[in-house]
Design an enzyme around this catalytic site. Sequence first.
Site, PDB file in Angstrom:
ATOM      1  N   ALA A  66      83.715 102.086  14.885  1.00  0.00           N
ATOM      2  CA  ALA A  66      83.898 100.056  15.602  1.00  0.00           C
ATOM      3  C   ALA A  66      83.672  98.789  15.027  1.00  0.00           C
ATOM      4  CB  ALA A  66      83.334 100.435  16.378  1.00  0.00           C
ATOM      5  N   GLY A 109      82.636 105.080  14.669  1.00  0.00           N
ATOM      6  CA  GLY A 109      83.505 105.284  15.785  1.00  0.00           C
ATOM      7  C   GLY A 109      84.695 105.999  14.856  1.00  0.00           C
ATOM      8  N   GLU A 112      84.252 109.460  15.258  1.00  0.00           N
ATOM      9  CA  GLU A 112      84.490 109.926  16.898  1.00  0.00           C
ATOM     10  C   GLU A 112      85.819 109.866  17.004  1.00  0.00           C
ATOM     11  OE1 GLU A 112      82.028 106.831  17.582  1.00  0.00           O
ATOM     12  OE2 GLU A 112      80.653 108.005  18.844  1.00  0.00           O
ATOM     13  N   GLU A 132      75.597 104.905  13.097  1.00  0.00           N
ATOM     14  CA  GLU A 132      75.113 103.756  13.704  1.00  0.00           C
ATOM     15  C   GLU A 132      73.941 103.621  13.639  1.00  0.00           C
ATOM     16  OE1 GLU A 132      77.502 106.587  14.697  1.00  0.00           O
ATOM     17  OE2 GLU A 132      79.018 105.657  15.622  1.00  0.00           O
TER      18      GLU A 132
END
Length: 258
Positions: A66, A109, A112, A132
């Site tokens: 992200a 992300g 993911e 993260e």
Amino acid sequence: MSEYELILTETRGRVGHITLNRPEALNALNRQLMREIVSAGRAYDADPDIGAIVITGSAKAFAAGADIKEMAERDYVDMYLDDPFAEWSEFSRLRTPVVAAVAGFALGGGCELAMMCDIILAADTARFGQPEIKLGVIPGMGGTQRLPRAVGRYKAAELVLTGRTMDAEEAERAGLVSRVVPADELLAEAAATAETIASMSLPVVYAAKEALQAAEETVLAEGLRFEKQAFTATFALDDQTEGMRAFRDKRSPDFGHR
Ligand code: CAA
């Protein structure tokens, strides 16, 4: 002109291709990039002439997570009210199978996003992880849930709690990746895999994907019940008659694709 700015899309035969194209940020998933990926996935899903999707990034990065810069100044209330990753659930619920072709970084992300796909093919340059924790947050797009299901809870715990990343070989050994291929063969292998899926009966492919998803989301007895219903339902389709007749007649089945 394409309706997208941060991805490239191309239909080849019955396969829809999505290429993340934000190279200056290693395909970091900002809001716009996420929206475009979900929108392209939904458009392919709505097209009965598309039987599989390939999603890929660049040679250096599938996606580096992200967008940290976009999130850095946000606070709890803002994140809670805005729920920025909510739309991802739509991507993981596409009926069309998605093949992730991963080269370079698939972190946070990005990892993911790959795990929302049905098959992960990796170039030998790929690196996977959920770093993260090093940013003072935890995975927020499914990492703590899908990674343990893929690699087992102890390995997932090590990756999530330390932020260590793993190379393609380790990811394959752990069961996250279905195959590792030389980097220059990745896109061809992913396209071939997707074309094979797209050559099958579309309703049967949807049913198989849905049953596989049930394996993740339900307990065994419920999953087996779902599978039995879905398996039995395939006998209502002309494609079952055609598939089994073709086997008996020693010819390729014709599932009526245009
Ligand atoms: N968000 C925003 N920008 C990013 C980014 C990210 N996740 N990852 C890389 N970039 C940007 C860098 O800031 C840099 O931009 P500038 O040139 O403007 O400085 C550019 O992409 C190139 O990156 P690097 O110079 O850092 O490249 P590198 O080869 O030295 O390192 C890397 C590559 C190890 C992947 C490193 O970029 C990195 O650690 N990125 C962050 C990985 C990460 O922590 N991901 C998790 C994000 S949080 C998340 O995903 C939450 C969730 O679960 C949903």
